[in-house]
Write an enzyme that holds these catalytic residues in place. Structure first.
Site, PDB file in Angstrom:
ATOM      1  N   CYS A 256     105.481  52.482  -2.016  1.00  0.00           N
ATOM      2  CA  CYS A 256     105.066  51.097  -2.271  1.00  0.00           C
ATOM      3  C   CYS A 256     106.222  50.210  -2.728  1.00  0.00           C
ATOM      4  CB  CYS A 256     103.933  51.060  -3.286  1.00  0.00           C
ATOM      5  SG  CYS A 256     102.458  51.898  -2.688  1.00  0.00           S
TER       6      CYS A 256
ATOM      7  N   HIS B 276     103.646  43.726  -5.764  1.00  0.00           N
ATOM      8  CA  HIS B 276     102.996  44.716  -4.910  1.00  0.00           C
ATOM      9  C   HIS B 276     101.493  44.636  -5.168  1.00  0.00           C
ATOM     10  CE1 HIS B 276     101.725  48.245  -2.942  1.00  0.00           C
ATOM     11  NE2 HIS B 276     101.531  48.945  -4.046  1.00  0.00           N
TER      12      HIS B 276
ATOM     13  N   ASN C  37      95.812  47.587  -0.381  1.00  0.00           N
ATOM     14  CA  ASN C  37      97.177  48.056  -0.697  1.00  0.00           C
ATOM     15  C   ASN C  37      97.859  48.479   0.605  1.00  0.00           C
ATOM     16  OD1 ASN C  37      99.465  49.468  -1.469  1.00  0.00           O
ATOM     17  ND2 ASN C  37      98.454  50.588  -3.121  1.00  0.00           N
TER      18      ASN C  37
HETATM   19  O1  UT7 Z   1     100.384  51.585  -4.667  1.00  0.00           O
HETATM   20  C1  UT7 Z   1     100.857  52.549  -5.547  1.00  0.00           C
HETATM   21  C2  UT7 Z   1     100.343  52.320  -6.864  1.00  0.00           C
HETATM   22  N1  UT7 Z   1      98.920  52.625  -6.907  1.00  0.00           N
HETATM   23  C3  UT7 Z   1      98.213  52.109  -7.836  1.00  0.00           C
HETATM   24  O2  UT7 Z   1      98.761  51.332  -8.573  1.00  0.00           O
HETATM   25  C4  UT7 Z   1      96.774  52.540  -8.021  1.00  0.00           C
HETATM   26  C5  UT7 Z   1      96.488  52.568  -9.480  1.00  0.00           C
HETATM   27  N2  UT7 Z   1      95.140  52.952  -9.829  1.00  0.00           N
HETATM   28  C6  UT7 Z   1      94.060  52.187  -9.612  1.00  0.00           C
HETATM   29  O3  UT7 Z   1      94.147  51.134  -9.018  1.00  0.00           O
HETATM   30  C7  UT7 Z   1      92.744  52.624 -10.205  1.00  0.00           C
HETATM   31  O4  UT7 Z   1      92.971  53.700 -11.108  1.00  0.00           O
HETATM   32  C8  UT7 Z   1      91.710  53.065  -9.139  1.00  0.00           C
HETATM   33  C9  UT7 Z   1      91.187  51.831  -8.416  1.00  0.00           C
HETATM   34  C10 UT7 Z   1      92.338  54.040  -8.180  1.00  0.00           C
HETATM   35  C11 UT7 Z   1      90.499  53.744  -9.813  1.00  0.00           C
HETATM   36  O5  UT7 Z   1      89.937  52.904 -10.795  1.00  0.00           O
HETATM   37  P1  UT7 Z   1      89.563  53.510 -12.225  1.00  0.00           P
HETATM   38  O6  UT7 Z   1      88.922  52.428 -12.974  1.00  0.00           O
HETATM   39  O7  UT7 Z   1      90.836  54.087 -12.795  1.00  0.00           O
HETATM   40  O8  UT7 Z   1      88.487  54.595 -11.862  1.00  0.00           O
HETATM   41  P2  UT7 Z   1      88.531  56.187 -12.075  1.00  0.00           P
HETATM   42  O9  UT7 Z   1      89.501  56.816 -11.154  1.00  0.00           O
HETATM   43  O10 UT7 Z   1      88.658  56.456 -13.526  1.00  0.00           O
HETATM   44  O11 UT7 Z   1      87.061  56.558 -11.606  1.00  0.00           O
HETATM   45  C12 UT7 Z   1      85.906  56.056 -12.295  1.00  0.00           C
HETATM   46  C13 UT7 Z   1      84.654  56.571 -11.592  1.00  0.00           C
HETATM   47  C14 UT7 Z   1      84.672  58.083 -11.333  1.00  0.00           C
HETATM   48  O12 UT7 Z   1      83.379  58.574 -11.573  1.00  0.00           O
HETATM   49  P3  UT7 Z   1      83.035  59.366 -12.941  1.00  0.00           P
HETATM   50  O13 UT7 Z   1      83.943  60.556 -12.947  1.00  0.00           O
HETATM   51  O14 UT7 Z   1      83.321  58.382 -14.038  1.00  0.00           O
HETATM   52  O15 UT7 Z   1      81.581  59.689 -12.762  1.00  0.00           O
HETATM   53  C15 UT7 Z   1      84.982  58.168  -9.848  1.00  0.00           C
HETATM   54  O16 UT7 Z   1      84.442  59.338  -9.257  1.00  0.00           O
HETATM   55  O17 UT7 Z   1      84.502  55.949 -10.304  1.00  0.00           O
HETATM   56  C16 UT7 Z   1      84.289  56.950  -9.302  1.00  0.00           C
HETATM   57  N3  UT7 Z   1      84.833  56.496  -8.042  1.00  0.00           N
HETATM   58  C17 UT7 Z   1      84.148  55.765  -7.145  1.00  0.00           C
HETATM   59  N4  UT7 Z   1      82.894  55.291  -7.144  1.00  0.00           N
HETATM   60  C18 UT7 Z   1      82.506  54.551  -6.078  1.00  0.00           C
HETATM   61  C19 UT7 Z   1      86.104  56.691  -7.571  1.00  0.00           C
HETATM   62  N5  UT7 Z   1      86.241  56.100  -6.377  1.00  0.00           N
HETATM   63  C20 UT7 Z   1      85.040  55.516  -6.099  1.00  0.00           C
HETATM   64  C21 UT7 Z   1      84.591  54.735  -5.009  1.00  0.00           C
HETATM   65  N6  UT7 Z   1      83.329  54.286  -5.053  1.00  0.00           N
HETATM   66  N7  UT7 Z   1      85.367  54.429  -3.955  1.00  0.00           N
END
Ligand code: UT7
Length: 325
Positions: free
Chosen positions: A114, A252, A282
């Site tokens: 990225c 980014h 992204n």
């Molecule tokens: O480009 C390189 C750099 N990349 C980034 O900067 C990405 C950085 N990270 C992020 O943008 C965020 O961490 C994400 C968008 C990837 C995830 O958001 P989050 O608020 O950190 O969510 P999480 O990973 O903690 O997941 C929360 C919940 C989980 O369920 P439980 O375990 O709390 O029951 C996931 O299973 O959301 C669930 N989940 C989803 N639910 C519906 C994960 N993906 C999805 C989805 N739809 N697509």
């Protein structure tokens, strides 16, 4: 007089097919509400048959040349940031060079995921300032859709395909003039200890396959906010400027919440941040030049503005560049 790299024009390209969150929810267990709330993403573009990283890059490059009013034949350097090349080798930059018909100059790819555009931009800037080349195309281009695990809802909803390009030219400027255009300062970093947080689980030398993208999003998020705020401060300090001097931040585009958190840390008003993640998702190395081109073409970024590029991604790699456009 000092030799500086000046942005002469920009261009971008997107695949024909737009995919909404509603369509994503027919492929994996997700909802428009979850995606918008957690990321700000509403839409992404996905490459179809005949669309590759090189075709998107070539289209973006042609538009950048047109905007600059510069002939492809006068380009003597192409640096292309990508993690989704058309072939393992040769470099996608050489495919683009051939498509544009500008043979004989330098052409190579940069792999910084990225941060690929930032790394490519800094490399081209350094080569231009040493006199190794005079006119460069700096491109970020990706077909991330081909690296995604389309059954993994935690990653496949986040990424999209696209390309962006700028023409950079070496120009003699009077450095004592604060309005003189060009790249003022750039800082790049990497920390290879975090491979497991964001990587592709394959490659020519390990599995002999391309592999699929794997990410521990929450941990990446935490590192992104800290590293980006630090490198923005460092780059401003290197140029002897402050956050208040910035007209536009072109970050980014990974997650709208990262953009908000980084802006807050620097006391930057949200109105100064170019946000395109909602429309493009992204696009990895393509996201900074895509966002820049969008804001130039819609009239937000104007000649004379002070613009900050910044990015963070797999490696980890991160960096920032401050430019008077
Ligand atoms: O480009 C390189 C750099 N990349 C980034 O900067 C990405 C950085 N990270 C992020 O943008 C965020 O961490 C994400 C968008 C990837 C995830 O958001 P989050 O608020 O950190 O969510 P999480 O990973 O903690 O997941 C929360 C919940 C989980 O369920 P439980 O375990 O709390 O029951 C996931 O299973 O959301 C669930 N989940 C989803 N639910 C519906 C994960 N993906 C999805 C989805 N739809 N697509």
């Amino acid at each position: 007089m000092t030799l500086r790299s000046v942005i002469r024009g920009s261009g971008s390209a997107l695949p024909a097919r737009a995919v909404s969150n509603a369509e994503m929810s027919t492929m994996v267990d997700t909802t428009d509400e979850w995606i918008v709330e957690r990321t700000g993403i509403r839409n992404r573009y996905i490459a179809g048959e005949g669309e590759t990283t090189a075709t998107l890059a070539s289209e973006a490059a042609r538009k950048a040349l047109e905007a600059a009013g510069i002939e492809a034949a006068s380009i003597d350097l192409i640096v292309l940031g990508t993690c989704s090349p058309d072939q393992t080798f040769p470099a996608t930059a050489t495919i683009v060079q051939n498509a544009l018909g500008c043979r004989g100059g330098i052409a190579f790819d940069v792999a910084a995921v990225c941060s690929g555009f930032l790394y490519a931009f800094a490399t081209a800037d350094a080569l231009l300032r040493t006199g190794a080349a005079k006119r460069a195309l700096v491109i970020g281009a990706e077909t991330m859709s081909r690296l995604l695990d389309w059954e993994d809802r935690t990653t496949c909803v986040l990424f999209g395909d696209g390309a962006g390009a700028v023409v950079l030219e070496a120009v003699d400027v009077d450095e004592s003039d604060p309005a003189a255009p060009g790249v003022l300062a750039t800082r790049l970093h990497a920390d290879g200890a975090h491979n497991d947080l964001l990587h592709v689980d394959g490659g020519p030398s390990t599995t002999g396959t391309v592999g699929k993208l794997r990410m521990k999003g929450r941990e990446v998020f935490r590192h992104a906010v800290v590293n980006l705020a630090a490198v923005l401060e460092e780059t401003l300090a290197a140029a002897g400027l402050t956050a208040a001097d910035i007209d536009w931040v072109v970050p980014h585009q990974a997650n709208a919440r990262i953009l908000d958190a980084t802006a807050r840390k620097l006391d930057l008003p949200a109105e100064k941040v170019v946000v395109t993640v909602g429309e493009h998702a992204n696009t990895s190395a393509a996201s900074v030049p895509l966002a820049y081109d969008t804001a130039v073409r819609d009239g937000r970024i104007k000649p004379g503005d002070l613009v900050m590029f910044e990015a963070m991604g797999g490696g980890f790699t991160w960096g920032a560049s401050l430019i008077r456009v």
